[in-house]
Enzyme design. Structure first.
Site, mmCIF file in Angstrom:
data_model
loop_
_atom_site.group_PDB
_atom_site.id
_atom_site.type_symbol
_atom_site.label_atom_id
_atom_site.label_comp_id
_atom_site.label_asym_id
_atom_site.label_seq_id
_atom_site.Cartn_x
_atom_site.Cartn_y
_atom_site.Cartn_z
ATOM 1 N N LEU A 74 1.143 -1.373 0.001
ATOM 2 C CA LEU A 74 0.359 -0.023 0.241
ATOM 3 C C LEU A 74 0.955 1.338 -0.141
ATOM 4 O O LEU A 74 1.879 1.433 0.286
ATOM 5 C CB LEU A 74 -1.256 0.262 1.176
ATOM 6 C CG LEU A 74 -1.534 -1.089 1.532
ATOM 7 C CD1 LEU A 74 -2.678 -0.954 2.267
ATOM 8 C CD2 LEU A 74 -3.432 -1.180 -0.076
ATOM 9 N N PRO A 75 0.556 2.556 -0.245
ATOM 10 C CA PRO A 75 1.236 3.866 0.150
ATOM 11 C C PRO A 75 1.695 4.373 0.911
ATOM 12 O O PRO A 75 2.964 4.035 0.839
ATOM 13 C CB PRO A 75 0.085 4.943 -0.988
ATOM 14 C CG PRO A 75 -1.125 4.288 -1.499
ATOM 15 C CD PRO A 75 -1.216 2.529 -0.295
ATOM 16 N N ASN A 79 -2.298 3.847 5.361
ATOM 17 C CA ASN A 79 -3.276 3.074 4.783
ATOM 18 C C ASN A 79 -2.922 0.509 5.984
ATOM 19 O O ASN A 79 -3.732 0.895 5.522
ATOM 20 C CB ASN A 79 -3.213 2.326 3.197
ATOM 21 C CG ASN A 79 -2.742 4.323 2.841
ATOM 22 O OD1 ASN A 79 -1.892 4.250 2.500
ATOM 23 N ND2 ASN A 79 -4.176 5.110 2.730
ATOM 24 N N LYS A 181 14.994 1.124 3.284
ATOM 25 C CA LYS A 181 14.630 1.393 1.859
ATOM 26 C C LYS A 181 14.497 2.919 2.224
ATOM 27 O O LYS A 181 14.541 3.464 1.136
ATOM 28 C CB LYS A 181 13.305 0.688 2.014
ATOM 29 C CG LYS A 181 11.888 1.269 0.890
ATOM 30 C CD LYS A 181 12.846 0.835 -0.219
ATOM 31 C CE LYS A 181 11.814 1.759 -1.344
ATOM 32 N NZ LYS A 181 12.198 1.575 -2.490
ATOM 33 N N LYS A 250 7.238 11.377 0.641
ATOM 34 C CA LYS A 250 6.800 10.168 1.871
ATOM 35 C C LYS A 250 8.301 9.285 2.509
ATOM 36 O O LYS A 250 8.725 9.257 3.578
ATOM 37 C CB LYS A 250 6.190 9.458 1.337
ATOM 38 C CG LYS A 250 4.896 8.200 1.989
ATOM 39 C CD LYS A 250 6.168 7.034 2.223
ATOM 40 C CE LYS A 250 5.868 6.228 0.970
ATOM 41 N NZ LYS A 250 6.846 4.973 0.874
#
Ligand code: NAD
Length: 307
Positions: A74-75, A79, A181, A250
């Protein structure tokens, strides 16, 4: 003839059939995993079933109840929290005891650690396994997958992750994959911007940006953006890599917040975040991340052009 291995493979519930989730779920289908699918845009799951296979779950609770492994792609972590635990229809309500939740979202480590506790209270285990490589490597099943979690749970996840990635790297406890990440994308975002600024300076001098990209790619200035993004998405004016500008902002924000929280001074990273966030504000929603080059062009007052 049916695939003989299908019967023995665990059922996977895949939540989030977007730019990345679609090709990743398609890899799982190719490897014979039975799939249950869900997306907030139900039509995505239905299209996947029609074009690739699997079943569109009636609800998130039903998906979890029918699955041995649940993957979220998911984004944001917000979420993931919504899908796992919010409202009347959520994954936690259906999770089978002993099942495995793999969050492949590029999420916030601290939020994931909290969600992992809730999953553990429900009798299951959650690991994080965000990915790098973009849509092309999601299609070919050659993603780099950065994993955080209990080593036994990670070993259980390995066959599933191997169907989507060619490199599986255990980074530490749950949340560590997402920390890695975010830091990877900080480096990637910085490399992109500095490369675009170099192309703009070069063009003003009289160098051709396409030629410059070729030279960078056989020289020490080469990076992933010069190799895989400048000609393909910027100089082509396509701006269609399949990774959005908002999601990149983000990720950089997660990385700089980690720096702030740990007290590590990172002024260069802060400037990088400011540039990308300013580009997102100036260009508006729905942009591909490679369109950040347009913001550098705006500052320079001219566009990149190649022969
Ligand atoms: P996307 O926006 O294309 O897809 C996300 C999907 O999730 C959408 O289909 C959306 O409808 C669905 N969704 C959102 N909230 C939901 C909810 N609560 N329940 C069910 N479905 C919901 O995003 P993407 O590009 O596939 O990225 C997914 C994640 O992977 C992000 O964290 C991103 O940062 C990361 N990532 C993306 C790329 C890339 O190249 N696109 C590469 C590496 C990592």
């Amino acid at each position: 003839m049916t695939n003989p291995s299908t019967d023995t493979k665990p059922t996977i519930g895949f939540v989030g059939i977007g730019n990345m989730g679609w090709p990743m779920a398609a890899c799982l289908t190719r490897h014979g995993y039975p799939l249950q699918l869900a997306d907030a845009r139900r039509v995505q799951a239905e299209n996947f079933v029609q074009q690739v296979g699997g079943f569109a779950a009636e609800s998130l609770t039903a998906l979890a109840a029918a699955s041995d492994v649940v993957i979220t792609m998911l984004p944001t972590s917000k979420n993931v929290g919504d899908a796992l635990a919010e409202g009347t229809d959520n994954l936690l309500a259906g999770l089978r005891p002993g099942s495995l939740v793999i969050d492949m979202t590029s999420g916030m480590p601290a939020a994931t650690q909290e969600l992992a506790k809730r999953v553990a209270e429900a009798g299951s285990v959650m690991i994080d396994a965000p990915v790098s490589g973009g849509v092309p490597r999601a299609k070919s099943g050659e993603l780099a997958i950065m994993v955080g979690g209990d080593p036994d749970a990670v070993n259980r996840a390995r066959p599933v992750l191997n169907a989507m990635g060619s490199t599986i790297l255990l980074c530490g406890a749950v949340g560590a994959g997402q920390a890695m990440k975010a830091l990877n994308n900080l480096v990637s975002a910085g490399g992109f911007l500095i490369g675009i600024e170099a192309l703009l300076i070069g063009q003003k001098f009289g160098l051709d940006p396409g030629l410059m990209t070729d030279v960078l790619n056989v020289s020490t200035g080469m990076n992933n953006s010069s190799q895989k993004k400048f000609r393909q998405f910027v100089l082509s004016r396509g701006f269609n890599s399949g990774f959005s500008l908002d999601l990149m902002v983000k990720d950089i924000g997660i990385a700089t917040a980690m720096g702030r929280d740990s007290g590590v001074p990172a002024p260069f990273a802060a400037l990088c975040r400011e540039m990308w966030a300013s580009a997102a504000a100036a260009l508006g929603p729905g942009q591909d991340h490679t369109a950040v080059a347009k913001f550098s062009e705006l500052l320079a007052g001219f566009e990149l052009e190649t022969e």
